[in-house]
Motif scaffolding. Structure first.
Motif, short mmCIF file in Angstrom:
data_model
loop_
_atom_site.label_atom_id
_atom_site.label_comp_id
_atom_site.label_asym_id
_atom_site.label_seq_id
_atom_site.Cartn_x
_atom_site.Cartn_y
_atom_site.Cartn_z
N ILE A 1 0.86 -1.18 0.00
CA ILE A 1 0.00 0.00 0.00
C ILE A 1 0.90 1.23 0.00
CG2 ILE A 1 -1.76 1.33 1.22
CD1 ILE A 1 -2.70 -1.24 2.52
N HIS A 2 0.68 2.10 -0.98
CA HIS A 2 1.38 3.38 -1.03
C HIS A 2 0.34 4.46 -0.76
CE1 HIS A 2 5.14 1.72 -2.70
NE2 HIS A 2 4.34 0.85 -3.28
N PHE A 3 0.37 4.99 0.46
CA PHE A 3 -0.65 5.94 0.92
C PHE A 3 -0.04 7.33 1.01
CE2 PHE A 3 -3.49 8.24 3.58
CZ PHE A 3 -4.73 7.62 3.52
N TYR A 4 -0.61 8.29 0.28
CA TYR A 4 -0.18 9.68 0.31
C TYR A 4 -1.34 10.49 0.89
CZ TYR A 4 3.26 7.86 -2.99
OH TYR A 4 4.23 7.11 -3.60
N GLY A 5 -1.15 11.05 2.10
CA GLY A 5 -2.33 11.61 2.72
C GLY A 5 -2.16 12.88 3.51
N ALA A 6 -3.28 13.61 3.60
CA ALA A 6 -3.36 14.77 4.48
C ALA A 6 -3.24 14.30 5.92
CB ALA A 6 -4.70 15.48 4.27
N GLY A 7 -2.54 15.08 6.74
CA GLY A 7 -2.42 14.74 8.16
C GLY A 7 -1.39 13.68 8.47
N CYS A 8 -0.57 13.32 7.49
CA CYS A 8 0.44 12.26 7.70
C CYS A 8 1.83 12.83 7.99
CB CYS A 8 0.51 11.35 6.46
SG CYS A 8 -1.00 10.42 6.15
N GLY A 9 1.89 14.11 8.31
CA GLY A 9 3.19 14.75 8.46
C GLY A 9 3.83 14.65 9.83
N THR A 10 3.13 14.09 10.80
CA THR A 10 3.72 13.92 12.13
C THR A 10 3.88 12.43 12.43
OG1 THR A 10 1.57 13.95 13.25
CG2 THR A 10 2.71 16.06 12.95
N PRO A 11 4.92 12.05 13.19
CA PRO A 11 5.17 10.62 13.45
C PRO A 11 3.99 9.89 14.10
CG PRO A 11 7.08 11.94 14.05
CD PRO A 11 5.99 12.91 13.72
#
Length: 283
Positions: free
Chosen positions: A62-72
Motif C-alpha cells: 500500500i502506497h498511501f499519500y495523505g493529508a495529516g500524515c506529516g507527524t510521526p
C-alpha cells in the motif's frame, strides 16, 4: 495486489493494481486523515468500501499519500490501521505533498501546492521536499482552502456582511440553525470537512464580485505565506492540486502574475497521475 491511495480529509481515492501494474478497480471512501480521525473512524471509512473489504487479504503493498500524515504519531496510527486491515501488506505512508509532487512534476524541481479541504505547499529540489513552515491545520492555517473559505462565508453571513442576494442564496443552501452549526464545529468529528462543505457554495456564484474578491484575497494570502518564502522566480514551475485551485484557476493565475510568478498546471484529482508515476518508477 498493490493499492495506491490519495487520502484527503473529505475523501480518499483508491486504485488497485495487479503485479503487472494494470488497474483492477478504483473506489472512493470518506476521508482518511489521521490527524483528525481516530483509528476506529479510519477503519470504518476503509471498510465501508465493499471492494476494499473483498481484497483485504490479497494486498501486498500500500502506497498511501495523505493529508495529516506529516507527524510521526499520526503516521504511526494510520500505519497500524492499514497493517491491521490489510494484514498481508507492506505499508508505505507519505505526506500528501509528496503525492502531489509525484502527480505533477514527477522528479523535477518545482513548487507544488495543495488547495483542497486543507492547503499546503512545498519546494521539491528533485530529491527532497522543503516546506516554508510546518502545517498546523485548519484552525489557524490552511489559507485559501475549502475550510478557510467556509469560515469566511459563515462569519460574513452571521455578521450580515454578505450582499443580500448572496446571503439569501446561502441561507437557502444550508441549514444555518446556530445550535446545529455550533454542534458541528465543536462537538462532532471532522469540523474541517464541515467548514469545507460551505465552500462548495462559491462554485455556483464564482462570477459574483463578493465571491471573487474573497477568493482573490485568500489566494494572495496563500502566496504570501506559502509560496513567496521559497524565494523562487518565474522560471520555477508551480503546480496546484485540488478542487479549489481547479475551479478558480483564472483568479489563481491572475494572483500569480501579480506576484511575478506563473502557474504551470492545475490538477483537480491527482490519483491517475500518481498511478502513472508508480508504473514508471520502481519502489
Amino acid at each position: 495486489m498493490i493499492l495506491i491511495v490519495d487520502g484527503g480529509s473529505t475523501k480518499a481515492d483508491w486504485i488497485a493494481l495487479d503485479k503487472n501494474k494494470k488497474e483492477i478497480f478504483r473506489t472512493t471512501t470518506l476521508g482518511i486523515n489521521p490527524s483528525v480521525l481516530s483509528k476506529n473512524e479510519m477503519t470504518d471509512n476503509i471498510l465501508s468500501s465493499q471492494e476494499l473489504l473483498n481484497i483485504k487479504n490479497d494486498v501486498l503493498q500500500i502506497h498511501f499519500y495523505g493529508a495529516g500524515c506529516g507527524t510521526p504519531k499520526a503516521a504511526k496510527n494510520l500505519q497500524e490501521v492499514l497493517e491491521t486491515t490489510f494484514n498481508n501488506s507492506k505499508v508505505f505512508i507519505s505526506e500528501d505533498t509528496l503525492g502531489a509532487v509525484y502527480a505533477s512534476s514527477g522528479k523535477k524541481p518545482s513548487i507544488v501546492c495543495i488547495l483542497g479541504t486543507g492547503s499546503n505547499s512545498c519546494y521539491y529540489d528533485g530529491k527532497n521536499i522543503n516546506t516554508s513552515a510546518p502545517s498546523l491545520g485548519y484552525s489557524i492555517m490552511d489559507e485559501a482552502s475549502g475550510n478557510y473559505f467556509g469560515k469566511i462565508l459563515l462569519r460574513d453571513f452571521y455578521y450580515n456582511k454578505m450582499p443580500k442576494k448572496i446571503a439569501s442564496a446561502f441561507q437557502d443552501s444550508f441549514n444555518l440553525d446556530t445550535d446545529l452549526v455550533k454542534m458541528n464545529l465543536y462537538r462532532k468529528p471532522n469540523p474541517n470537512m464541515y467548514l469545507a462543505s460551505f465552500a462548495k457554495f462559491m462554485f455556483d456564484y464564482k462570477d459574483e464580485k463578493y465571491i471573487r474578491k474573497m477568493i482573490k484575497k485568500g489566494f494572495q494570502n496563500f502566496f504570501y505565506y506559502r509560496i513567496l518564502p521559497f524565494k523562487k522566480d518565474s522560471k520555477t514551475p508551480i503546480y496546484f492540486i485540488g478542487s479549489v485551485a481547479y475551479y478558480f484557476r483564472d483568479i489563481l493565475e491572475k494572483v500569480a502574475t501579480k506576484n511575478n510568478l506563473t502557474v504551470t498546471d492545475v490538477i483537480q484529482r491527482p490519483i491517475d497521475n500518481l498511478v502513472e508515476f508508480h508504473r514508471n518508477n520502481s519502489f
